[in-house]
Design a protein around this motif. Structure first.
Motif: not given
Length: 236
Positions: A139-159
């Motif tokens: 349900g994330f709109p275009a543009g925000e879906a990418d931000l949501a994905m980046q939040a997850v990937v940033s956490y995974v890469v950092g950890a």
């Protein structure tokens, strides 16, 4: 055969190289020795070829890094076709797959940021497309879906960067995780004496295998990121 005949005997030609062979050899070198060991000269030597022959297939070390990152991203498993009710579980599985890949290839987390948008390969693009599809389905709109994905990937890469560094240090030391942890116990007990809150938290985790503790720590952080994203969806 006379010495003169041996001297003039044609030398067998070196086997032809391909980009795929170069990339596979680079991944093996990186897995064994880390990013600091990678150079075109070192790679060529390991393949029994001159560095100049590698330049016929890749322009240099920067392009090679782009290629090896895309190669290992082919190992990622990001579920596709999830429904709106399944997006969270699918993203969680994708996050765990990214962590597992980065632990198999400890060098990768440190170079992911060097893969610019103009050099995204088919594996990385395919992973991004599937992950974005999950967030759009959620349900994330275009543009925000990418931000949501980046939040997850940033956490995974950092950890995972910190986790991979820890495991690499252990490998160099020759210690197992359990041996390392046992060596820390006396100092930890002294440090925690008189501090009931940290001591209680430490005691709650004590007795678990270090690998299980690492996995639980990672999953806890990932689930809290997903909690926040789920709350964002509920707010509309």
């Amino acid at each position: 055969m006379s010495a003169d005949e041996r001297q003039h005997r044609p030398t067998a030609p070196s086997p032809a190289l391909s980009r795929a062979q170069i990339v596979a050899a680079a991944v093996r070198l990186l897995d064994a020795e880390g990013i600091e060991a990678l150079s075109m000269r070192r790679l060529g030597t390991g393949m029994g070829a001159a560095a100049t022959s590698l330049y016929r297939h890749v322009t240099g070390k920067d392009e090679l890094i782009q290629l090896v990152v895309d190669e290992v991203c082919g190992e990622l498993e990001v579920p596709g076709g999830a429904t709106a009710a399944e997006w969270r579980d699918a993203v969680s599985r994708g996050g765990h797959s990214l962590r597992a890949m980065a632990l198999r290839h400890p060098w990768v987390a440190s170079v992911l940021g060097r893969v610019g948008p103009a050099h995204l390969g088919p594996n990385l693009m395919g992973m991004s497309e599937r992950m974005l599809g999950l967030f759009r389905t959620a349900g994330f709109p275009a543009g925000e879906a990418d931000l949501a994905m980046q939040a997850v990937v940033s956490y995974v890469v950092g950890a995972t960067t910190a986790e991979a560094a820890h495991l690499s240090r252990l490998a160099r030391s020759g210690q197992s995780e359990q041996e390392w942890l046992e060596g820390l116990r006396p100092g930890a007990r002294r440090a925690l004496a008189g501090h009931p809150s940290p001591a209680g938290e430490h005691a709650a985790k004590d007795g678990r295998h270090p690998r299980e503790r690492r996995e639980a720590n990672f999953d806890y952080g990932l689930q809290r990121i997903l909690d926040g994203l789920e709350t964002r969806l509920s707010l509309g």
